[in-house]
Design an enzyme around this catalytic site. Structure first.
Site, mmCIF file in Angstrom:
data_model
loop_
_atom_site.group_PDB
_atom_site.id
_atom_site.type_symbol
_atom_site.label_atom_id
_atom_site.label_comp_id
_atom_site.label_asym_id
_atom_site.label_seq_id
_atom_site.Cartn_x
_atom_site.Cartn_y
_atom_site.Cartn_z
ATOM 1 N N ASP A 117 58.149 0.319 38.278
ATOM 2 C CA ASP A 117 58.570 -0.876 39.023
ATOM 3 C C ASP A 117 59.073 -2.000 38.123
ATOM 4 O OD1 ASP A 117 58.012 0.353 41.401
ATOM 5 O OD2 ASP A 117 56.043 -0.583 41.662
ATOM 6 N N ASP B 234 47.530 -6.106 7.290
ATOM 7 C CA ASP B 234 46.676 -7.298 7.215
ATOM 8 C C ASP B 234 45.965 -7.609 8.531
ATOM 9 O OD1 ASP B 234 47.410 -7.577 4.585
ATOM 10 O OD2 ASP B 234 48.930 -9.107 4.960
ATOM 11 N N LYS C 5 59.356 8.465 24.025
ATOM 12 C CA LYS C 5 58.453 8.676 25.155
ATOM 13 C C LYS C 5 58.272 7.325 25.843
ATOM 14 C CE LYS C 5 56.981 11.814 21.897
ATOM 15 N NZ LYS C 5 57.232 11.740 20.463
ATOM 16 N N HIS D 113 63.535 11.780 20.808
ATOM 17 C CA HIS D 113 62.106 11.906 20.567
ATOM 18 C C HIS D 113 61.313 10.792 21.245
ATOM 19 C CE1 HIS D 113 58.568 12.212 17.621
ATOM 20 N NE2 HIS D 113 58.677 13.416 18.115
ATOM 21 N N HIS E 272 48.192 12.851 15.783
ATOM 22 C CA HIS E 272 49.626 12.775 16.055
ATOM 23 C C HIS E 272 50.091 11.331 16.157
ATOM 24 C CE1 HIS E 272 53.235 13.509 18.787
ATOM 25 N NE2 HIS E 272 53.445 14.374 17.811
ATOM 26 N N LYS F 23 51.384 7.564 15.505
ATOM 27 C CA LYS F 23 52.404 6.971 14.637
ATOM 28 C C LYS F 23 52.126 5.465 14.590
ATOM 29 C CE LYS F 23 54.573 10.523 17.046
ATOM 30 N NZ LYS F 23 54.256 11.628 16.190
#
Length: 482
Positions: A229, A407, A224, A222, A400, A402
């Site tokens: 470079d 604080d 990404k 999952h 979507h 995450k």
């Protein structure tokens, strides 16, 4: 005895054998065990096949190995950082990084997550801006481009990206693309025909022997990641597809969070890509090369660890990081997640924080992309409402992101949702960031999203129709295996 009675007896015996297997051999956690037993006994035939597709446990073998890590000094750096923190003579760049030393130490010891303190971070919440930036960086690439996505679609965005990668490959830039075969199930390698002809390399994670039929529903990659470079890295929630640009009418505007990183943290992202690539590849293994790990050019000082987790690991590293962050909160917690299905440990940590007077804010979508997960989410949201948390339903499309911020000092952004699938069943990657400027920017973005959200009250929640409550109850029972 007629044939139907014999078949029923056989199915019942198979169910009993499978139940014994689940309980005594797979050694799952109790919640998942009870959920599968319920499925097996209430829907005997279908439950059997569901288990074959969804329930098989992954042997916790060492799937990812890369001996060349010694050549870039990862082992020596880890040992040095661990020793320095133990001896209390490690040099932390600022007070916030020092304040998080227990969390940092946990990730060092359990995840080999090197602490870097020389990074710069750009935050994207809009898909067009993220991909505009990524495309600019790809156009400027001189040596290599490494892309890894769970979903890579062959739509307008996907095709335009492939065309650009093909141009770069023709220029002599080494291009590698890794995608998850199940997440990208509509994709076929022939889409990359011109790119491969130009020298690009393409690999699929956990491919099936028969196209469109993949029995390994669990244990998907999952992650990404994009590395340009060895100097620029991207990590976050956006996949490759037109819907992430807000072009899918079903979801509307797509609200996500993605990071562009420069600094030594990119080396950790590069290492993760190489590990995943070498696991997936049987022909194009990557070996150490200095150009993969150039000297960092960032002039900023954002502290960061790149933390990964997966079913091959003994510990649930990202979840443990979430719990450690939540437990350290003194003022506020901000969470954005498309799915909110915490296990007992994280749910307890969040409830305790809310009951202790910490301002807990949770934002979820107003529409489902997976129905059972959506109703399970609302079940757990009710628990947090009782504890005094603020719950926001995002109304401006689909959220979507995450993201976890504590604080306004420490934050986490990556690919891991707050659910059992991300914690135990999928391969994930998150950036844990120890910096007040980045955390405050993420907090301000959350507060802007509140203006596009509806606050859910305990009174509203109590007025749910009976059929919704039933859906929530069933989904919650199944949540350990969702």
């Amino acid at each position: 005895m007629d044939i139907y009675s014999i078949m029923l007896t056989v199915f019942l015996v198979l169910n009993i054998i499978l139940a014994v297997f689940v309980i005594f051999l797979e050694r799952r956690d109790a919640g998942a065990t009870w959920a599968w037993l319920m499925v097996l006994f209430f829907i005997p035939l279908l439950g059997f096949f569901m288990y074959l597709f969804f329930g098989q446990n992954l042997t916790r073998r060492k799937m990812f190995q890369w001996e060349d890590r010694k050549k870039i000094g990862i082992d020596e750096l880890l040992a040095s950082q661990i020793k320095g923190i133990k001896a209390k003579d490690f040099r932390f760049q600022n007070s916030i990084i020092l304040k998080c030393k227990d969390l940092i130490y946990m990730h060092l010891v359990n995840n080999d997550a090197v602490l870097t303190q020389d990074n710069s971070v750009t935050i994207f919440s809009d898909g067009r801006k993220k991909f505009d930036s990524l495309i600019r960086d790809i156009k400027e690439a001189k040596d290599h481009i490494h892309l890894q996505y769970y979903i890579f679609k062959r739509d307008n965005l996907g095709k335009s990206l492939i065309n650009l990668l093909t141009e770069k490959a023709k220029e002599g830039v080494k291009v590698r693309v890794l995608y998850d075969e199940l997440g990208s199930r509509s994709l076929h390698k022939k889409v990359f025909k011109e790119l491969m002809a130009a020298g690009g390399e393409i690999e699929a994670f956990f491919p099936s022997r028969l196209h469109f039929i993949n029995l390994r529903i669990n244990y998907r990659n999952h992650r990404k990641l994009a590395i340009i470079d060895g100097k620029i890295g991207y990590v976050g929630g956006f996949n490759v597809g037109d819907e992430y640009l807000g072009l899918n009418p079903r979801f509307g505007y797509w609200r996500d969070t993605h990071l562009r990183i420069e600094g030594s943290a990119v080396h950790s992202m590069q290492t993760r890509f190489i590990l995943d690539w070498n696991q997936a590849s049987h022909r194009h293994d990557i070996y150490y090369a200095p150009e993969f790990f150039p000297l960092a050019e960032s002039t900023e000082s954002v502290g960061m660890q790149i933390v990964t987790s997966g079913p091959d690991s003994e510990w649930e590293q990202i979840k443990n990081g979430y719990i450690k962050m939540v437990s350290s909160a003194r003022k506020s917690i901000y969470i954005q997640t498309p799915y909110f299905i915490p296990d007992a440990s994280l749910l307890d940590a969040l409830r305790i924080a809310a009951l202790s007077g910490v301002e807990v804010n949770i934002m979820i979508p107003n529409k489902p992309d997976h129905m059972f997960v959506y109703w399970a989410t609302f079940s757990y949201i009710g628990e947090m409402l009782k504890a005094g948390a603020n719950i926001y339903i995002y109304e401006n499309g689909f959220i979507h992101a995450k993201t976890l911020i504590v604080d306004e000092e420490v934050s986490s952004v990556g690919t891991a949702n707050i659910d059992v699938r991300s914690f135990r069943l999928n391969f994930e990657v998150n950036a844990f960031i120890y910096d007040s400027d980045v955390s405050k920017t993420l907090t301000e973005s959350f507060k802007e999203d509140i203006q596009l959200s509806r606050k859910l009250t305990a009174e509203d929640y109590s007025k749910r129709p009976l059929k919704i409550k039933l859906k929530e109850s069933v989904s919650r029972l199944l949540s350990p295996i969702l």
